[in-house]
Design a protein around this motif. Structure first.
Motif, PDB file in Angstrom:
ATOM      1  N   GLU A 295      18.536  33.971   9.814  1.00 22.83           N
ATOM      2  CA  GLU A 295      18.478  32.945   8.760  1.00 22.83           C
ATOM      3  C   GLU A 295      19.033  33.493   7.442  1.00 22.83           C
ATOM      4  OE1 GLU A 295      14.798  30.730   7.324  1.00 22.83           O
ATOM      5  OE2 GLU A 295      14.759  30.308   9.500  1.00 22.83           O
ATOM      6  N   THR A 296      18.690  34.739   7.152  1.00 21.97           N
ATOM      7  CA  THR A 296      19.180  35.384   5.936  1.00 21.97           C
ATOM      8  C   THR A 296      20.697  35.503   5.965  1.00 21.97           C
ATOM      9  OG1 THR A 296      17.124  36.611   5.770  1.00 21.97           O
ATOM     10  CG2 THR A 296      18.968  37.441   4.479  1.00 21.97           C
TER      11      THR A 296
ATOM     12  N   GLN B  81      12.130  33.463  -2.570  1.00 26.99           N
ATOM     13  CA  GLN B  81      13.475  32.969  -2.848  1.00 26.99           C
ATOM     14  C   GLN B  81      13.977  33.487  -4.192  1.00 26.99           C
ATOM     15  OE1 GLN B  81      11.019  30.398  -2.277  1.00 26.99           O
ATOM     16  NE2 GLN B  81      10.515  29.974  -4.408  1.00 26.99           N
TER      17      GLN B  81
ATOM     18  N   TYR C  61      14.862  33.510   1.109  1.00 26.55           N
ATOM     19  CA  TYR C  61      15.270  34.757   1.755  1.00 26.55           C
ATOM     20  C   TYR C  61      15.359  34.591   3.264  1.00 26.55           C
ATOM     21  CZ  TYR C  61      14.161  36.770  -2.809  1.00 26.55           C
ATOM     22  OH  TYR C  61      14.118  37.048  -4.161  1.00 26.55           O
ATOM     23  N   GLY C  62      14.596  33.673   3.816  1.00 22.14           N
ATOM     24  CA  GLY C  62      14.669  33.398   5.249  1.00 22.14           C
ATOM     25  C   GLY C  62      13.490  33.972   6.011  1.00 22.14           C
TER      26      GLY C  62
ATOM     27  N   PHE D  32      26.571  31.234   3.520  1.00 22.96           N
ATOM     28  CA  PHE D  32      26.735  29.968   2.808  1.00 22.96           C
ATOM     29  C   PHE D  32      26.961  30.219   1.311  1.00 22.96           C
ATOM     30  CE2 PHE D  32      25.140  26.040   0.773  1.00 22.96           C
ATOM     31  CZ  PHE D  32      26.029  25.145   1.360  1.00 22.96           C
ATOM     32  N   ILE D  33      26.230  31.180   0.737  1.00 19.60           N
ATOM     33  CA  ILE D  33      26.414  31.525  -0.681  1.00 19.60           C
ATOM     34  C   ILE D  33      27.848  31.994  -0.926  1.00 19.60           C
ATOM     35  CG2 ILE D  33      25.794  33.225  -2.461  1.00 19.60           C
ATOM     36  CD1 ILE D  33      22.872  33.059  -1.349  1.00 19.60           C
TER      37      ILE D  33
ATOM     38  N   TRP E  27      17.215  29.877  -3.499  1.00 18.69           N
ATOM     39  CA  TRP E  27      17.754  30.314  -2.208  1.00 18.69           C
ATOM     40  C   TRP E  27      16.671  31.092  -1.472  1.00 18.69           C
ATOM     41  CZ3 TRP E  27      22.606  28.786  -0.752  1.00 18.69           C
ATOM     42  CH2 TRP E  27      23.424  28.259  -1.758  1.00 18.69           C
TER      43      TRP E  27
ATOM     44  N   GLU F 233      22.770  33.658   7.591  1.00 20.89           N
ATOM     45  CA  GLU F 233      23.331  32.310   7.454  1.00 20.89           C
ATOM     46  C   GLU F 233      23.325  31.877   5.982  1.00 20.89           C
ATOM     47  OE1 GLU F 233      22.141  27.849   8.924  1.00 20.89           O
ATOM     48  OE2 GLU F 233      21.693  29.513  10.291  1.00 20.89           O
ATOM     49  N   THR F 234      22.240  32.164   5.272  1.00 15.73           N
ATOM     50  CA  THR F 234      22.130  31.803   3.854  1.00 15.73           C
ATOM     51  C   THR F 234      23.168  32.555   3.024  1.00 15.73           C
ATOM     52  OG1 THR F 234      19.780  31.313   4.034  1.00 15.73           O
ATOM     53  CG2 THR F 234      20.601  31.795   1.837  1.00 15.73           C
TER      54      THR F 234
ATOM     55  N   PRO G  68      21.168  25.761  -4.016  1.00  8.89           N
ATOM     56  CA  PRO G  68      21.171  25.717  -2.548  1.00  8.89           C
ATOM     57  C   PRO G  68      21.272  24.269  -2.080  1.00  8.89           C
ATOM     58  CG  PRO G  68      18.956  26.001  -3.361  1.00  8.89           C
ATOM     59  CD  PRO G  68      19.856  26.034  -4.567  1.00  8.89           C
TER      60      PRO G  68
END
Length: 197
Positions: A106-107, A52, A100-101, A113-114, A98, A109-110, A90
């Motif tokens: 998943e990455t 992360q 990495y997924g 969101f950021i 945060w 999506e993260t 986060p």
């Protein structure tokens, strides 16, 4: 597991154009925006463990010594040099920073969101430390000296002197000296020098 490189590549592709449209410049892990004496820094810092990262926000004024003392050219200042710092956090969860997924989905999506979070906490931090001198005059007038750390009192007192607000500077110095731990001799010395500069 998504790699740090893949995460940064996606972040660079999706978030950096937003930052650059708002005046930030740079590549890699640190971007800066310089407007008059105000320096803003956005930084991606890898966390230990390699799974992360942290998104660091920094604001500084070019006439202030950097955090830890000394001077650094505005174009080279890092978030750790800034006297005003925060992080874009986060959502609450088991991970710090945060993640990495575990998959590219998943990455993605993260990172999405950021990008959405930038318009809230990210912009809000820089807006609080944005307009000079008006925003900093307002910050000084709204700060309760008794509610801040002695080191913060030092930074704000230096800003107050620069803005000609000597009575506010005096109140900040007095509070900083009263709150500084006995062993903080260099902090006390810096506070005592503020009004003599």
């Amino acid at each position: 597991m998504t790699t740090r490189a893949a995460f940064l590549k996606l972040l660079t592709r999706q978030l950096y154009p937003v930052l650059q449209a708002e005046g930030f410049e740079g590549t890699g892990q640190t971007l800066r925006r310089i407007e008059g004496p105000v320096i803003h820094v956005f930084n991606v810092q890898g966390a230990s463990g390699g799974k992360q990262c942290y998104l660091n926000l920094g604001a500084h004024l070019d006439f202030l010594p950097t955090e830890g003392g000394g001077q650094v050219a505005p174009t080279e200042i890092e978030e750790s040099h800034c006297v005003f710092r925060d992080r874009m956090d986060p959502p609450p969860g088991p991970a710090y920073g945060w993640a990495y997924g575990s998959s590219m989905a998943e990455t993605e999506e993260t990172v999405a969101f950021i990008v959405s979070e930038w318009s809230g906490p990210g912009r809000a931090f820089f807006a609080r430390h944005g307009s000079y001198p008006q925003g900093f005059v307002q910050m000084l007038r709204e700060t309760d000296p008794t509610a801040i750390h002695a080191r913060t009192a030092l930074h704000l007192a230096r800003i107050a002197v620069h803005l000609g607000e000597r009575s506010i500077a005096q109140a900040l110095v007095d509070t900083g000296l009263a709150k500084a731990p006995e062993r903080a001799t260099s902090l006390k010395a810096d506070l005592e020098k503020v009004l003599g500069d």
